[in-house]
Every structure is written in C-alpha cells, then in structure tokens.
Design an enzyme around this catalytic site. Structure first.
Site, PDB file in Angstrom:
ATOM      1  N   GLN A  51      -4.486  -4.983   6.799  1.00 29.97           N
ATOM      2  CA  GLN A  51      -5.487  -5.811   6.129  1.00 29.97           C
ATOM      3  C   GLN A  51      -5.575  -7.203   6.750  1.00 29.97           C
ATOM      4  O   GLN A  51      -6.511  -7.936   6.481  1.00 29.97           O
ATOM      5  CB  GLN A  51      -5.103  -5.924   4.644  1.00 29.97           C
ATOM      6  CG  GLN A  51      -6.255  -6.043   3.708  1.00 29.97           C
ATOM      7  CD  GLN A  51      -7.275  -4.940   3.886  1.00 29.97           C
ATOM      8  OE1 GLN A  51      -8.407  -5.217   4.254  1.00 29.97           O
ATOM      9  NE2 GLN A  51      -6.881  -3.695   3.645  1.00 29.97           N
ATOM     10  N   ASP A  66       3.094  -4.769   7.895  1.00 32.09           N
ATOM     11  CA  ASP A  66       1.911  -3.923   7.783  1.00 32.09           C
ATOM     12  C   ASP A  66       0.705  -4.843   7.940  1.00 32.09           C
ATOM     13  O   ASP A  66       0.394  -5.630   7.046  1.00 32.09           O
ATOM     14  CB  ASP A  66       1.932  -3.228   6.418  1.00 32.09           C
ATOM     15  CG  ASP A  66       0.622  -2.506   6.099  1.00 32.09           C
ATOM     16  OD1 ASP A  66      -0.345  -2.636   6.881  1.00 32.09           O
ATOM     17  OD2 ASP A  66       0.580  -1.817   5.070  1.00 32.09           O
ATOM     18  N   CYS A 126      -4.700   2.452  -3.632  1.00 31.38           N
ATOM     19  CA  CYS A 126      -3.441   2.962  -3.074  1.00 31.38           C
ATOM     20  C   CYS A 126      -2.303   1.976  -3.291  1.00 31.38           C
ATOM     21  O   CYS A 126      -1.410   1.835  -2.463  1.00 31.38           O
ATOM     22  CB  CYS A 126      -3.566   3.302  -1.590  1.00 31.38           C
ATOM     23  SG  CYS A 126      -4.768   4.579  -1.265  1.00 31.38           S
ATOM     24  N   LYS A 176     -10.241  -1.092  10.634  1.00 25.81           N
ATOM     25  CA  LYS A 176     -10.386  -2.269   9.772  1.00 25.81           C
ATOM     26  C   LYS A 176     -10.643  -3.509  10.617  1.00 25.81           C
ATOM     27  O   LYS A 176     -10.701  -4.624  10.111  1.00 25.81           O
ATOM     28  CB  LYS A 176      -9.135  -2.449   8.917  1.00 25.81           C
ATOM     29  CG  LYS A 176      -8.943  -1.321   7.893  1.00 25.81           C
ATOM     30  CD  LYS A 176      -7.944  -1.705   6.832  1.00 25.81           C
ATOM     31  CE  LYS A 176      -7.303  -0.526   6.135  1.00 25.81           C
ATOM     32  NZ  LYS A 176      -8.159   0.127   5.148  1.00 25.81           N
ATOM     33  N   HIS A 224       0.876  -1.172   0.000  1.00 27.32           N
ATOM     34  CA  HIS A 224       0.000   0.000   0.000  1.00 27.32           C
ATOM     35  C   HIS A 224       0.917   1.226   0.000  1.00 27.32           C
ATOM     36  O   HIS A 224       2.026   1.179   0.534  1.00 27.32           O
ATOM     37  CB  HIS A 224      -0.828  -0.050   1.285  1.00 27.32           C
ATOM     38  CG  HIS A 224      -1.918   0.969   1.385  1.00 27.32           C
ATOM     39  ND1 HIS A 224      -1.674   2.276   1.713  1.00 27.32           N
ATOM     40  CD2 HIS A 224      -3.265   0.861   1.236  1.00 27.32           C
ATOM     41  CE1 HIS A 224      -2.839   2.933   1.760  1.00 27.32           C
ATOM     42  NE2 HIS A 224      -3.810   2.096   1.459  1.00 27.32           N
TER      43      HIS A 224
END
Lengths: 417, 146
Positions: free
Chosen positions: A213, A210, A374, A236, A133
């Site tokens: 997600q 990261d 993104c 999220k 991202h």
C-alpha cells in the site's frame, strides 16, 4: 465562484493532465462519469503500461534467459532492464536484490517458507501488528504451525497508529523476525518503519516491510530504511496484475534456501544432484510473467516521470480537502485518523451497512471498497464488521471527492428513517 | 436510480430497520449458522419443526439491509409452512434473484426481486435461505455463501 475556484485549483489542473494518461478514466458507469476511488485495491493503468505489454506480445514475445535468437535476447534485455528500473526506484544496492514474484502475497510467503522455515524453531517469536493485511498474517501462522514459533502482535491505538512502546516491550531474545506493513491498506496510516527497523536491529532481528500500500504513495528507499525485506505488487503501482517484487538484502537472499524448484532457478541438474542458480534467479523458478515485469518497468518510469514530490503533495492536498467534507456528514465516523496518513478514507455510517453504501455509491458512478479489507483483526479492534473505503491515487480530483461526498448524502437519503 | 429504488424498496428498508422474529428461539429443534465471508454477514437461524411443519422461526445476526430484510421476510413467510414447501420457496427465491427477476407466486417476497440487477448482492439475499436449508437438513457445519 466556488466551482470556478475549484476548477482552477492548481492541483486539480495537474491531476486533470495526469488523467489523460489513463484511458479507463473516460469510462461511464450507470451513465455517470466513473469516479474511481478503489485505488487501494488496485490502481488503473496508464496507456504506456498497457502498450508495453501489448508491444511485447505483438513484437518480441519469446522466453527469457534461454534462447540464442534475436527475440529472446530482446525479451531478456527488456526483462532485466525492468529489474534495474525497480532497483533504482526503491534504491536497492544491487539489481540482484530484486526478485520478481507474483505479488506481495507471494513475496511474503517466499520469505516465510525460505527464510523462516530454515531458521525458526519452537519457542521463537515473530512480531506482527494488529493492522496487517491477511497476507502478512496467514503465511506467518502457517510458519508457526510448521515450526512451533508463535506470533506477538503490536496493538493499534484509537487513531489507528501502532503503539511503539508496546512494540519495544515485545522485542526480546526469542524474537526472530518483525513483519509489519509500511502503510495500512484499511486506514491509510503510514507507520514509522525506520524506527521499527532500528529497534529490531538493535537486537539483531531482521524486518520485513509489506509495501503493497506504500509503494505508489510514499517514496521508498530500502537502504535508508535499512529494512531486510520489502515486498510490493505492481498492480497497486499503476502496473499490471500478477507481478510483484521481493527486495531482500543480498547476504540474506544468498543464505536462503530455494523456494520453488524448476527451470531457470538451477545451474545444473542430474538425478543425483542439482546446483542452484545465483540470486535472484534462484527464486524465480519457471517462466516468469515477462509481459508483467516489462509493464512494471514502464509503470516505475511513469511514476518516476511525475515524481513523488508532486504526487504526494497532490494526494495529501486531496486528503485534507476530502476529510472534513466527509466527516461533516451526519452519522459518519472515519476509522483511522493517524497523524501520518496516505489518501485513504475508511468510514462507517450510522444505520447503514458498508455494503449498502458501496451499492448506492456505485449507482452514482463512485467506485469504493466495502468490506473488511482483508484485515479482520483490525476491524475487530475498531468494533466494526466492515467499513466503506475510498482511496485516492494521483489522478483523483477535488471534483471527485465532491462526488463521493454527494453520493454519501444520497445514501443517507435512501436510508433516512 | 431506478434500479436502486427497486433494490431498496420501502418494505426492505422497513424490515432492515425493524427486523421481525429476531432473537434466540429457546425451544428450537433445528438451528444453523450462515456466513458470508465476503462481507462478514452472519445469521443464526432457529426453527421449531413439528410433524414436518415449521411452527416457529427466529434469527440473530448482523448484516446489510438486503441480508437482514431477507432473513426477516423469510422467517415471516416460512412460519406455518411444511418443510418441503419452505424448500420450494427457497428454489423460487433463488431463481428470482439469480434469473430474470420474475416474481411468480412468492407473494410479499417479490420485494427481493430487485436484487437480480445486482449480481454482487445475490449472496446477501440468499444467505438466510441457504441457512434455512442447512437447518432443515440439520447440517452441523456453518454454511457459507462461498
């Protein structure tokens, strides 16, 4: 009988039950029931989370870590309780390793500017992947401009998986950090992060994952992964916007310089000298998003009460159900067919721009994302400017997957030659 | 579906499938690039302007149905117009898609009026037009919709 079977499907029954926890799912859009499939952008919030924020503001709104009065004590307790809940949720060794930030983006910027800027120099290398991202690219580019370090990129294969052989070859004596996503927001690919960490550690290179997600869709155990940093956002994970978490190993966090200066992050201040507070407070300058953090704690409780076993099995079943139905639509191509995937279906339709798909689906009450997500370098890798992306959460059902597919057929109808 | 039919009228779909006036214009004396970072729509506009009149117009680019059809329809309608007329047309189109959708005297371009029900798509419809303004004003930088 087919419809009857579906209605009675165990998974859908369970999801129907979970749905009642989310007030927004009763909404109608364009006169049709909302089919919310934009969960990779943000998830909806259960009533418990909404009420927790409102209860804080309505009953014990006060600043944390300062007041001697009752409300401040209660707010501080709730705030720190949330830290302990997050610690247990990701299995960190200590709650002091949980730093509250604004979101994944701020967490990554924090590591880049505090850890990265104090340690990297010209000629050093940072390894990212092609599926990152922008928020796990741009902070590192900024760091490169500041230090003269450079980026090396792990490529993605046609299925949307990282090419680990090339990653191994990229690791060298100049590598100072690896920053990769746990789950791709654009493709759904679950990366083999444990191996990625292991390979980096063999060379003494720390790894940032990261988790934006991943956090709501796969169980995360930071000690088992042995990652050095893990970043994610509350919103999220069925929690509020504007709050997120940076997990960092204590030794690293302690050695890192402060990121922002201000109140709460200091022990004492004079015009001659300031001494900083201990970790995690050193990184939490200013009044934090107290309501958001409390809401995150409740979101973590909520997901915990469902449990990852049930949640993952439901989302995987839904993905297996929807994938062939969607792939069957003439002219439709699914981008991202990794063996290990979360419930994300990114696709393009011949002769129709994803933006037009998004608008027509919206007319059917089906909310998806259309665009580059993104991840412009990844879009370029697949030779598309954008994709349409449907992303599932625990409250989605087979009936909703059917609504998605029916709406995509409607797109074809509008655009038929 | 009524609003959707308004948006995706046959003329729009026709200009999307077979855009008019595409490709480079070799003797163009005004060009500009337009970019919509939101959806990645790109348009390069080529104009040939003589004595204040747009003699020829062509575009290149990739985009959604609305952006492509709007660019195609625009090149058709500005050919032969004076610069000030073309700019006034831009104002009318902008007013039509951001305002109440009143079509006024824009002729064939009235098919773009359906966009006013879709605020997220206004930038798609106006990209080519803003690019035309940039070309006429000879702005060197690519214009963006942001």
């Amino acid at each position: 009988m087919k419809l009857f079977d579906r209605l009675l499907h165990h998974d859908d029954l369970q999801a129907q039950f979970w749905r009642t926890d989310f007030p927004i799912l009763k909404t109608r859009v364009q006169g049709k029931p909302l089919v919310y499939l934009d969960n990779a952008a943000t998830t909806q919030k259960p009533l418990a989370v909404i009420e927790a924020e409102s209860e804080y503001y309505g009953n014990y709104n006060a600043n944390v870590h300062r007041g001697v009065h009752a409300l401040s004590a209660r707010a501080t307790e709730a705030y720190e309780d949330a830290r302990a809940k997050v610690q247990r949720f990701v299995n960190a060794a200590s709650s002091d390793e949980i730093v509250f930030v604004r979101g994944t983006t701020e967490a990554i910027n924090l590591v880049a500017q505090s850890y990265g800027r104090s340690r990297l120099q010209a000629g050093d290398e940072i390894i990212l992947s092609q599926m990152e991202h922008h928020s796990n690219i741009v902070p590192w580019q900024m760091l490169c401009q500041q230090t003269g370090a450079r980026l090396r990129i792990i490529p993605v294969n046609d299925q949307g998986e990282l090419q680990l052989g090339i990653y191994e070859a990229l690791l060298n004596e100049r590598t100072r950090l690896v920053a990769v996503t746990h789950v791709s927001n654009a493709l759904g690919t679950i990366n083999p992060v444990k191996s990625i960490v292991e390979l980096a550690h063999r060379r003494g290179v720390p790894v940032l994952l990261d988790g934006a997600q991943a956090i709501a869709h796969v169980p995360v155990d930071v000690q088992a992964l042995d990652c050095d940093f893990y970043a994610f956002s509350a919103h999220k994970l069925y929690g509020p916007t504007g709050v997120g978490v940076l997990y960092g190993k204590m030794a690293l966090l302690e050695a890192m310089p402060a990121y922002q200066g201000g109140g709460d992050m200091i022990r004492s201040v004079s015009f001659e000298e300031t001494t900083y507070n201990t970790v995690p407070y050193k990184f939490e300058a200013g009044t934090p998003n107290i309501a958001g953090v409390i809401g995150l704690g409740v979101a973590v409780d909520y997901v915990g009460s469902i449990g990852f076993e049930a949640l993952v099995s439901h989302e995987q079943a839904l993905l297996s159900y929807a994938t062939p139905l969607l792939a069957d639509v003439p002219g439709l191509r699914i981008i991202g067919n990794a063996r290990e995937k979360t419930g994300i279906l990114s696709f393009v339709l011949e002769g129709v721009h994803p933006h037009d798909i998004g608008t027509i689906l919206d007319g059917e009450g089906v909310a998806i994302r259309a665009g580059h997500h993104c991840t412009m370098p990844l879009m370029e890798r697949f030779g598309v400017a954008a994709t349409a992306r449907a992303s599932f959460a625990l409250y989605n059902t087979r009936l909703e997957a059917d609504a998605l597919v029916a709406a995509v057929y409607k797109v074809r109808e509008v655009f038929k030659p | 579906m009524t609003d959707l039919r308004e948006l995706y009228q046959e003329t729009i779909l026709d200009h999307y499938r077979q855009p008019r006036n595409t490709g480079r214009l070799d003797d163009a004396n005004r060009t500009a690039e337009g970019y919509n970072p939101l959806c990645g729509d790109k348009v390069t506009l080529y104009l040939k302007v003589e004595e204040g009149v747009i003699r020829d117009a062509r575009f290149e680019g990739s985009g959604c149905a609305i952006a492509t059809a709007s660019a195609s329809l625009m090149t058709e309608s500005i050919k032969g117009k004076r610069e000030d007329e073309a700019l006034r047309l831009l104002e009318k189109i902008h007013g039509m898609v951001t305002g109440g959708g009143q079509t006024g005297d824009v002729g064939k371009l009235a098919v773009l009026a359906g966009v006013h029900e879709f605020p997220q798509r206004v930038k798609c419809a106006t990209l080519a037009w803003h690019t035309m303004k940039a070309a006429l004003e000879n702005v060197g930088e690519p214009v963006t919709t942001e």
